[in-house]
Design a protein around this motif. Sequence first.
Motif, mmCIF file in Angstrom:
data_model
loop_
_atom_site.group_PDB
_atom_site.id
_atom_site.type_symbol
_atom_site.label_atom_id
_atom_site.label_comp_id
_atom_site.label_asym_id
_atom_site.label_seq_id
_atom_site.Cartn_x
_atom_site.Cartn_y
_atom_site.Cartn_z
ATOM 1 N N SER A 1 35.659 27.548 47.625
ATOM 2 C CA SER A 1 36.043 28.874 47.628
ATOM 3 C C SER A 1 36.029 29.555 46.304
ATOM 4 O O SER A 1 35.630 30.802 46.046
ATOM 5 N N ILE A 2 36.560 29.005 45.532
ATOM 6 C CA ILE A 2 36.668 28.989 43.919
ATOM 7 C C ILE A 2 35.266 29.363 43.502
ATOM 8 O O ILE A 2 35.208 30.275 42.722
ATOM 9 N N VAL A 3 34.662 28.241 43.703
ATOM 10 C CA VAL A 3 33.022 28.545 43.220
ATOM 11 C C VAL A 3 32.562 29.633 43.592
ATOM 12 O O VAL A 3 31.637 30.455 42.951
ATOM 13 N N LEU A 4 32.832 29.921 45.064
ATOM 14 C CA LEU A 4 32.237 31.177 45.799
ATOM 15 C C LEU A 4 32.435 32.502 44.833
ATOM 16 O O LEU A 4 31.654 33.386 44.569
ATOM 17 N N GLY A 5 33.786 32.619 44.597
ATOM 18 C CA GLY A 5 34.219 33.686 43.780
ATOM 19 C C GLY A 5 33.433 34.113 42.594
ATOM 20 O O GLY A 5 33.262 35.043 41.973
ATOM 21 N N ILE A 6 33.108 32.907 41.678
ATOM 22 C CA ILE A 6 32.725 32.883 40.441
ATOM 23 C C ILE A 6 31.270 33.055 40.548
ATOM 24 O O ILE A 6 30.653 33.914 39.899
ATOM 25 N N VAL A 7 30.493 32.339 41.523
ATOM 26 C CA VAL A 7 29.041 32.578 41.326
ATOM 27 C C VAL A 7 28.596 33.902 42.233
ATOM 28 O O VAL A 7 27.622 34.433 41.803
ATOM 29 N N CYS A 8 29.510 34.437 43.006
ATOM 30 C CA CYS A 8 29.327 35.898 43.422
ATOM 31 C C CYS A 8 28.855 36.954 42.346
ATOM 32 O O CYS A 8 27.868 37.578 42.435
ATOM 33 N N PHE A 9 29.815 36.700 41.305
ATOM 34 C CA PHE A 9 29.747 37.699 40.281
ATOM 35 C C PHE A 9 28.563 37.479 39.220
ATOM 36 O O PHE A 9 27.844 38.138 38.906
ATOM 37 N N ILE A 10 28.430 36.045 39.264
ATOM 38 C CA ILE A 10 27.443 35.870 38.169
ATOM 39 C C ILE A 10 25.872 35.739 38.547
ATOM 40 O O ILE A 10 25.209 36.380 37.829
ATOM 41 N N TYR A 11 25.670 35.685 39.843
ATOM 42 C CA TYR A 11 24.498 35.570 40.380
ATOM 43 C C TYR A 11 23.885 37.138 40.596
ATOM 44 O O TYR A 11 22.951 37.560 40.126
ATOM 45 N N GLY A 12 24.968 38.091 40.998
ATOM 46 C CA GLY A 12 24.727 39.378 41.097
ATOM 47 C C GLY A 12 24.212 39.970 40.015
ATOM 48 O O GLY A 12 23.251 40.876 39.616
ATOM 49 N N SER A 13 25.127 39.795 38.721
ATOM 50 C CA SER A 13 24.829 40.149 37.452
ATOM 51 C C SER A 13 23.467 39.534 36.864
ATOM 52 O O SER A 13 22.756 40.201 35.805
ATOM 53 N N VAL B 1 30.163 50.019 50.241
ATOM 54 C CA VAL B 1 29.383 49.693 48.872
ATOM 55 C C VAL B 1 28.401 50.328 48.552
ATOM 56 O O VAL B 1 27.982 50.298 47.164
ATOM 57 N N SER B 2 27.686 51.400 49.188
ATOM 58 C CA SER B 2 26.677 51.958 48.655
ATOM 59 C C SER B 2 27.121 53.290 47.943
ATOM 60 O O SER B 2 26.772 53.672 47.016
ATOM 61 N N THR B 3 28.639 53.468 48.223
ATOM 62 C CA THR B 3 29.386 54.584 47.561
ATOM 63 C C THR B 3 29.438 54.145 46.287
ATOM 64 O O THR B 3 29.307 54.766 45.088
ATOM 65 N N VAL B 4 30.124 52.840 46.134
ATOM 66 C CA VAL B 4 30.475 52.198 44.708
ATOM 67 C C VAL B 4 29.085 52.086 43.892
ATOM 68 O O VAL B 4 29.076 52.325 42.619
ATOM 69 N N ASN C 1 31.270 44.027 42.794
ATOM 70 C CA ASN C 1 31.849 44.215 44.054
ATOM 71 C C ASN C 1 32.201 42.817 44.809
ATOM 72 O O ASN C 1 33.312 42.808 45.356
ATOM 73 N N ASP C 2 31.290 41.952 44.752
ATOM 74 C CA ASP C 2 31.455 40.666 45.182
ATOM 75 C C ASP C 2 32.694 40.005 44.708
ATOM 76 O O ASP C 2 33.647 39.614 45.482
ATOM 77 N N LEU C 3 32.759 40.006 43.457
ATOM 78 C CA LEU C 3 34.103 39.583 42.681
ATOM 79 C C LEU C 3 35.514 40.033 43.158
ATOM 80 O O LEU C 3 36.320 39.478 43.622
ATOM 81 N N VAL C 4 35.325 41.582 43.036
ATOM 82 C CA VAL C 4 36.781 42.230 43.874
ATOM 83 C C VAL C 4 36.931 41.828 45.213
ATOM 84 O O VAL C 4 38.124 41.574 45.381
ATOM 85 N N MET C 5 35.813 41.728 46.055
ATOM 86 C CA MET C 5 36.052 41.808 47.544
ATOM 87 C C MET C 5 36.800 40.352 47.616
ATOM 88 O O MET C 5 37.365 40.137 48.386
ATOM 89 N N ASN C 6 36.228 39.258 46.838
ATOM 90 C CA ASN C 6 36.834 37.634 47.068
ATOM 91 C C ASN C 6 38.043 37.668 46.337
ATOM 92 O O ASN C 6 38.978 37.198 46.986
ATOM 93 N N VAL C 7 38.324 38.280 44.981
ATOM 94 C CA VAL C 7 39.565 38.037 44.388
ATOM 95 C C VAL C 7 40.826 38.715 45.139
ATOM 96 O O VAL C 7 41.905 38.325 45.302
ATOM 97 N N THR C 8 40.656 40.039 45.522
ATOM 98 C CA THR C 8 41.685 40.832 46.170
ATOM 99 C C THR C 8 41.819 40.450 47.467
ATOM 100 O O THR C 8 42.991 40.332 48.190
ATOM 101 N N GLY C 9 40.769 39.714 48.309
ATOM 102 C CA GLY C 9 41.171 39.149 49.678
ATOM 103 C C GLY C 9 41.828 37.901 49.596
ATOM 104 O O GLY C 9 42.739 37.892 50.389
ATOM 105 N N SER C 10 41.524 37.068 48.415
ATOM 106 C CA SER C 10 42.424 35.811 48.428
ATOM 107 C C SER C 10 43.766 36.104 47.765
ATOM 108 O O SER C 10 44.767 35.518 48.210
ATOM 109 N N ILE C 11 44.067 37.342 47.018
ATOM 110 C CA ILE C 11 45.473 37.656 46.793
ATOM 111 C C ILE C 11 46.087 38.024 48.022
ATOM 112 O O ILE C 11 47.370 37.781 48.206
ATOM 113 N N GLY C 12 45.392 38.956 48.728
ATOM 114 C CA GLY C 12 46.068 39.239 49.945
ATOM 115 C C GLY C 12 46.576 38.220 51.114
ATOM 116 O O GLY C 12 47.717 38.239 51.511
ATOM 117 N N ILE C 13 45.723 37.415 51.259
ATOM 118 C CA ILE C 13 45.908 36.238 52.064
ATOM 119 C C ILE C 13 47.080 35.214 51.415
ATOM 120 O O ILE C 13 47.785 34.727 52.295
#
Length: 470
Positions: A69-81, A383-386, A402-414
């Motif tokens: 899950s930690i790897v997922l949060g990082i690669v989401c941002f890196i791949y998109g960018s 997502v289209s709005t952002v 977007n992917d980074l914020v979704m993963n991090v904010t969801g992780s903080i929330g849970i």
Amino acid sequence: MTESITTAAVDPFDDPETSNKMAVRALIFLLITFILGTLCLQGFNLVFQQVGKDVGAVQQASLITALPSIVLGIVCFIYGSLGDFVSLKKLVVGGLAVLFVGSIFGFVANFFFDANLWTVIIARILQTAGEQVAGSVYLVITTKYLKPSLKVVFFGLFTAGYQLSAAIGVFAAGLLSSIAWQYLFLIPAVTIFFMPVLLRCLPSKSGNGEKVDWLGFTIFGLATAFLTLFFSYSKWWLLLVAVVLFAGFAVYINKAQNPFVTPAFFKNIRWIMAICLILVFYFNNYCMSPIFNAICRDVFGITNSATVSMHIVWAFLVAAFFGTTSGAIVDKIGRQTTLIIAACLMIVGFAGSAFVISTGIIALTLMACVFYAGVGLMYSPVVSTVLDTLPKEQSGRGVGMNDLVMNVTGSIGIAIFGGLMSSDALAGGSLVGVTGHQAVYSNLLLIAAAIALLGLVIYLAFRKRIYAEN
């Protein structure tokens, strides 16, 4: 000679009509890859305790889901960018290769040899890193190459695919765990056969030609990793390291000659207001399922996970349905109205669950379906709005953020809600007139509803500014 060179240089993605056709073909196979990878992820999330028992590491079993899950949060941002800088073909080839290696390694190492915790974790990390390429490239292609009327359709299909894979993953894991959980590794291995089609359908362009800022990606990736680790393990030194790295990243992008993201990116007020919507709406994204499970266990006395999954799976299917139809809904009533309805469904789903907490599992399941209807409907318009607040050449970085914020904010929330679920801080009483365990869960559901309501208020207050230049 000149004619042949000119013909070879033609890229079908340069023409809007052929661009749509080629993009749609690529998106279909990317979506299937993403669904199979996510199905595998959901499956292991369900059976990781059994896997830990089988490999003799019950106490460390949570690492099977935590580290990937930690790897997922990082690669989401890196791949998109990276989609703004390098060839999408190279990204996909690399991703499918890593996914295939992780799948075969995980199966062989744990089926034909003695199963080991770290061979499971390494294989899951490779699979996670590989399958996310498909998800990130899917979003970049949708943003850059599809006409506006198709964007919301394919954003909707993306979230529908995620929810559908979650539903199937519950059943697949239950079935395969009774045979041999090692077979879960092989589910996404078939995607290697998609490579020839994807190589034909993906754009030939090799990014924008700029040199990739690997140092910037490394600093930001490490900062994100430590932040995610903090909310997983609550060690304050992890937060301190994350803050130092983010501060160092801020200094770096101000001093570096060609950083992958400039300070001007973060000064885009429309983007900041829009990304706040994701920050708030997705804070509770991971909370409904664990609260649902806890209520079934502590309030209704249902300890059989198979029975619980038979009910919650309907909510995932509802989310998949609304995700699939969200494009048509946006086309009919507009993006703003759709987003408002989605937010209202999420609010009603959370609050309604609080008020039916003593009624029974059927009523609770119906309220979960209402919430997940909002989740399925929300993704496409938000997502289209952002992404519409950013210029096209920054869309890859927008997808990554977007992917980074979704993963991090969801992780903080849970992490926050999970801590409150296991304490008695909210057990004294509730607005719905219950005490004890019921008070804890009903209060958490009401808090989640209030957070979703806050997101709606923010949207209504700033939507004119967010859409000002559209």
